[in-house]
Design a protein around this motif. Structure first.
Motif, PDB file in Angstrom:
ATOM      1  N   PHE A  34      56.993  38.551  31.143  1.00 14.32           N
ATOM      2  CA  PHE A  34      57.164  38.291  32.575  1.00 14.32           C
ATOM      3  C   PHE A  34      57.296  39.566  33.390  1.00 14.32           C
ATOM      4  CE2 PHE A  34      58.982  34.701  30.239  1.00 14.32           C
ATOM      5  CZ  PHE A  34      58.214  33.673  30.739  1.00 14.32           C
ATOM      6  N   PHE A  35      56.782  40.675  32.917  1.00 12.26           N
ATOM      7  CA  PHE A  35      56.932  41.956  33.611  1.00 12.26           C
ATOM      8  C   PHE A  35      56.431  41.842  35.046  1.00 12.26           C
ATOM      9  CE2 PHE A  35      55.541  46.178  34.919  1.00 12.26           C
ATOM     10  CZ  PHE A  35      56.688  46.883  34.686  1.00 12.26           C
ATOM     11  N   GLY A  36      57.267  42.252  35.995  1.00 17.70           N
ATOM     12  CA  GLY A  36      56.900  42.250  37.405  1.00 17.70           C
ATOM     13  C   GLY A  36      57.065  40.918  38.107  1.00 17.70           C
ATOM     14  N   GLN A  37      57.440  39.878  37.379  1.00 15.87           N
ATOM     15  CA  GLN A  37      57.626  38.568  37.989  1.00 15.87           C
ATOM     16  C   GLN A  37      59.099  38.345  38.290  1.00 15.87           C
ATOM     17  OE1 GLN A  37      55.744  35.287  35.939  1.00 15.87           O
ATOM     18  NE2 GLN A  37      54.304  36.686  34.956  1.00 15.87           N
ATOM     19  N   LYS A  38      59.370  37.553  39.316  1.00 15.51           N
ATOM     20  CA  LYS A  38      60.742  37.196  39.643  1.00 15.51           C
ATOM     21  C   LYS A  38      61.173  36.035  38.768  1.00 15.51           C
ATOM     22  CE  LYS A  38      63.007  37.822  43.847  1.00 15.51           C
ATOM     23  NZ  LYS A  38      63.201  37.711  45.241  1.00 15.51           N
ATOM     24  N   LEU A  39      62.362  36.137  38.198  1.00 22.83           N
ATOM     25  CA  LEU A  39      62.887  35.095  37.325  1.00 22.83           C
ATOM     26  C   LEU A  39      64.273  34.673  37.778  1.00 22.83           C
ATOM     27  CD1 LEU A  39      62.045  36.740  33.890  1.00 22.83           C
ATOM     28  CD2 LEU A  39      60.726  34.998  35.060  1.00 22.83           C
ATOM     29  N   ARG A  40      64.655  33.474  37.437  1.00 26.40           N
ATOM     30  CA  ARG A  40      66.030  33.001  37.621  1.00 26.40           C
ATOM     31  C   ARG A  40      66.563  32.749  36.229  1.00 26.40           C
ATOM     32  NH1 ARG A  40      66.780  28.286  41.600  1.00 26.40           N
ATOM     33  NH2 ARG A  40      66.582  30.036  42.999  1.00 26.40           N
ATOM     34  N   VAL A  41      67.666  33.387  35.890  1.00 26.63           N
ATOM     35  CA  VAL A  41      68.211  33.313  34.538  1.00 26.63           C
ATOM     36  C   VAL A  41      69.547  32.586  34.573  1.00 26.63           C
ATOM     37  CG1 VAL A  41      69.018  34.661  32.571  1.00 26.63           C
ATOM     38  CG2 VAL A  41      67.058  35.464  33.907  1.00 26.63           C
ATOM     39  N   TYR A  42      69.705  31.619  33.686  1.00 25.24           N
ATOM     40  CA  TYR A  42      70.969  30.906  33.517  1.00 25.24           C
ATOM     41  C   TYR A  42      71.592  31.376  32.212  1.00 25.24           C
ATOM     42  CZ  TYR A  42      69.051  27.879  37.097  1.00 25.24           C
ATOM     43  OH  TYR A  42      68.514  27.411  38.256  1.00 25.24           O
ATOM     44  N   VAL A  43      72.819  31.856  32.273  1.00 23.32           N
ATOM     45  CA  VAL A  43      73.500  32.350  31.081  1.00 23.32           C
ATOM     46  C   VAL A  43      74.655  31.409  30.765  1.00 23.32           C
ATOM     47  CG1 VAL A  43      74.750  34.286  30.069  1.00 23.32           C
ATOM     48  CG2 VAL A  43      72.854  34.719  31.641  1.00 23.32           C
TER      49      VAL A  43
END
Length: 87
Positions: free
Chosen positions: A20-29
């Motif tokens: 996902f390099f360069g993409q915006k992500l939403r991460v749930y931890v």
């Protein structure tokens, strides 16, 4: 699409970097100890108590009149942002 990734922090970081390099992500931890050590990005509302604190600060601050022009500008900004986010 939601995808669940499991692994060590290093494994997840490597996978995300490759895929996902360069993409915006939403991460749930799902680990309170891990989340506690992550700094909160500026401008992020942390929880309901934080939101209430910010609202009270705004309420106690200086007041000014909101004209129809200000509402029109606000609506235009929201519509512009919404249009940019749509595919």
């Amino acid at each position: 699409m939601t995808r669940i990734l499991e692994g060590t922090g290093a494994e997840i970081a490597e996978l995300l970097t490759q895929s996902f390099f360069g993409q915006k992500l939403r991460v749930y931890v799902d680990d309170d100890a891990a989340v506690a050590s992550v700094p909160t990005p500026p401008g992020t509302i942390q929880d309901q108590a934080h939101l209430e604190e910010l609202l009270l600060q705004g309420y106690k601050g200086q007041t000014h009149s909101v004209t129809d022009d200000i509402w029109d500008q606000l609506h235009a900004r929201i519509e512009s942002r919404t249009a940019r986010k749509q595919p």
